[in-house]
Design an enzyme around this catalytic site. Sequence first.
Site, PDB file in Angstrom:
ATOM      1  N   LYS A  70       2.091  -3.508   8.672  1.00  0.00           N
ATOM      2  CA  LYS A  70       3.273  -2.664   8.531  1.00  0.00           C
ATOM      3  C   LYS A  70       4.488  -3.504   8.884  1.00  0.00           C
ATOM      4  CE  LYS A  70       4.546   1.879  10.254  1.00  0.00           C
ATOM      5  NZ  LYS A  70       3.947   2.997  10.973  1.00  0.00           N
ATOM      6  N   ASP A 117       3.913  13.731  14.425  1.00  0.00           N
ATOM      7  CA  ASP A 117       4.041  13.667  12.966  1.00  0.00           C
ATOM      8  C   ASP A 117       2.675  13.816  12.305  1.00  0.00           C
ATOM      9  OD1 ASP A 117       5.411  13.578  10.625  1.00  0.00           O
ATOM     10  OD2 ASP A 117       5.703  11.419  10.595  1.00  0.00           O
ATOM     11  N   GLY A 132       7.801   3.713   3.637  1.00  0.00           N
ATOM     12  CA  GLY A 132       8.363   4.900   4.273  1.00  0.00           C
ATOM     13  C   GLY A 132       9.676   4.557   4.922  1.00  0.00           C
ATOM     14  N   GLY A 133      10.122   5.411   5.814  1.00  0.00           N
ATOM     15  CA  GLY A 133      11.401   5.214   6.467  1.00  0.00           C
ATOM     16  C   GLY A 133      11.449   3.934   7.272  1.00  0.00           C
ATOM     17  N   LEU A 156       0.831  -1.202   0.000  1.00  0.00           N
ATOM     18  CA  LEU A 156       0.000   0.000   0.000  1.00  0.00           C
ATOM     19  C   LEU A 156       0.866   1.252   0.000  1.00  0.00           C
ATOM     20  CD1 LEU A 156      -2.554  -1.043   2.750  1.00  0.00           C
ATOM     21  CD2 LEU A 156      -3.129  -0.565   0.386  1.00  0.00           C
ATOM     22  N   GLY A 157       2.043   1.128   0.616  1.00  0.00           N
ATOM     23  CA  GLY A 157       2.923   2.280   0.687  1.00  0.00           C
ATOM     24  C   GLY A 157       4.194   1.916   1.407  1.00  0.00           C
TER      25      GLY A 157
END
Length: 652
Positions: free
Chosen positions: A357, A457, A337-338, A334-335
């Site tokens: 995740k 964040d 990141g860091g 889905l995505g």
Amino acid sequence: MQIILLLFFTLSLSTYHSNGKLILEGSASFDTSGFTILTNTTKHSYGQLFSTEPVYYKNSSFHFHFHFGIVPEHNHSGSHGMTFVLSPTIGLPGVSSDQYLGLFNETNNGKASNHVIAIELDIHKDDEFGDIDDNHVGVNINGLRSVISAPAGYYDDKDGRFHNLSLVSGKVMRLSVVYSQPDKQLDVTLSPAEFTDPPLKPLFTLNRDLSPYLLKKMYYGFTASTGSIGALHYMLTTMTGPEVDYPMFDVSVVPTLPPYPKKVSDKTRTILAVCLTLAVIVAFVTSGFGFVFYLRHKKVKEVIEEWEIQYGPHKFAYKELFNATKGFKEKQILGSGGFGQVYRGTLSGSDGEIAVKRTSHGSSQGKREFLAEISTIGRLRHPNLVRLLGYCRHKDDLFLVYDFMPNGSLDKYLNRSDTDENQERLSWEQRFKIIRDIASALLYLHQEWVQVIIHRDIKPANVLLDHEMNARLGDFGLAKLYDPGFDPQTTKVAGTFGYIAPEFLRTGRATTSTDVYAFGLVMLEVVCGRRLIERREAKNEDVLVDWILELWEEWKIFDASEESIRQEQNRGEIELVLKLGVLCSHQAESIRPDMSAVMRILNGVLQLPENLLDVVRAERLRERPKISMEVLLDVNSTSTLSFTHSFASHGR
Ligand SMILES: *[C@@H]1O[C@H](CO)[C@@H](O)[C@H](O)[C@H]1NC(C)=O
Ligand SMILES: *[C@@H]1O[C@H](CO)[C@@H](O)[C@H](O)[C@H]1NC(C)=O
Ligand SMILES: *[C@@H]1O[C@H](CO)[C@@H](O)[C@H](O)[C@H]1NC(C)=O
Ligand SMILES: *[C@@H]1O[C@H](CO)[C@@H](O)[C@H](O)[C@H]1NC(C)=O
Ligand SMILES: *[C@@H]1O[C@H](CO)[C@@H](O)[C@H](O)[C@H]1NC(C)=O
């Protein structure tokens, strides 16, 4: 990195497991499996379990989830029931057993001076208190006559049908008590412990402001009583809510409660004595083996890290997640990141989708974030927060399992180019709702949870939309518990560029006010449908905040809103949100409102001051961001930051 990890770890342990102790009263005791039994086999007795840690619930929301079970003396028949209670004192002295449930006595029952709110799980019909039946859940305020009650059961999420539950089935059940102060609404939900999620529809809802009944400082506990028929009332865990040194149990393995002890006749007593003697001899012989087993057992136990026991969200098997995400196929991503990637998946045997995740292989930053997330969101429950369903550790990989949010993140709905005609645009009503949803989640984190939680964040990419387009705040990877005794300077500056408040860059100190700053910017983005900083034809429009302020000075602030929502009937709300956004994202920390003020302004309960523009302007001239290069270098070393060419214009 090691030091940071350790520091954070100590912090979270000490704040969660604060000095709360448990006090047992009357017949209550801890049994060998670590459960609390509130009543023993003695008839007409009561028991209490109380936490010595005060909770401050006056004027605020609260929520408790716990597991319990009642084992009756006879098949489906026992007495009298148990309660979950908020009380102004540690323990309730002078109370009676039987129908008084270890909660009140004949003289103080019904007195307004009690300041006691209880949820009763009543297994006996007492006509004097108007009980509806012998198997119900009710809310008792200062007395045993329930202000609302309903037969025990739950509503099926799928078809909305009601299912009966028997409180005296001897099965473990879960009760969830959620009170929202803004809505003045108490939801009580009962469900079998096997359900990983409580049903969406509560068993009943009480619409009443509870704050007049609560004192500023309250204690929570449980009570139970027996009458002429016995029952063992078990308390298994507080899953969320204020923490105490309490035996946690793994929700994925629902324990079976032992049967009610049988009366021992004289004949069986002799048999028992013989058996016991034999058992002792056998035990003696085998104790050598036993010792070896014990040692081996101990070794296995040590591999399970302490936090895994402390923070009890559901632990998934790696295989489950592997199958759910079709072997972590790239197509399911889905995505990223860091921290690593987020996969979409479906758990077998359910049609509910999940987001998994996965933290980058062996990355210590990933591990730190994982610990932070597990320890915070594992215990947070709010309709506007993305729910953490559980976690898994496999080799060097760490996995977090969330509810899947079918409508993706907010940033995909903003910054649309005009040519994107076939893509859905959010209406003003949707945008205003999203803003209030985020505000509600932040208010919960800042002021309604036991500890102050700073998100750190906040940005459109971290706002996710569920199937009904409700906004939910996600990614608590950077959230840390705020504790006055904890020096935030020792942790790294982290966040996302553009949303970092100027004083945070200077001092590295995150506060609730730095969250408000970022939220202010998100509000502006949502109304204007554009990025904070982007190249525009007119140079003065590059920086969103500056441009809005310019328009405001010319009494044209409405023109800053995205064209598709710019309608006269929305003008009032749009202008309000724009002004509030400018105020929240102001460089001067001192003039930013806190989240409860923001919420009241959004709800129209509180007005913005008449001279707001003057204040904003005056403070703006005084407080220029002073950004030093060293801090920037430090900031640059964390992965969620990205710099854009237009940085210079930001500080102009
Ligand atoms: C039950 O608890 C009470 C109070 O602690 C105690 O006096 C009594 O002996 C207990 N009864 C049994 C059967 O253990
Ligand atoms: C609770 O709210 C009432 C009315 O809004 C206010 O008078 C009172 O001071 C508040 N109490 C606390 C402890 O915040
Ligand atoms: C216990 O009672 C229920 C109904 O009250 C009945 O269906 C069940 O058969 C009984 N079980 C035993 C072992 O008597
Ligand atoms: C009832 O409880 C109150 C305190 O909760 C106590 O002061 C009082 O003595 C009790 N009355 C009786 C009759 O036990
Ligand atoms: C639930 O129990 C009540 C009373 O025992 C009964 O009248 C009702 O029909 C039951 N409902 C269902 C759905 O089983």
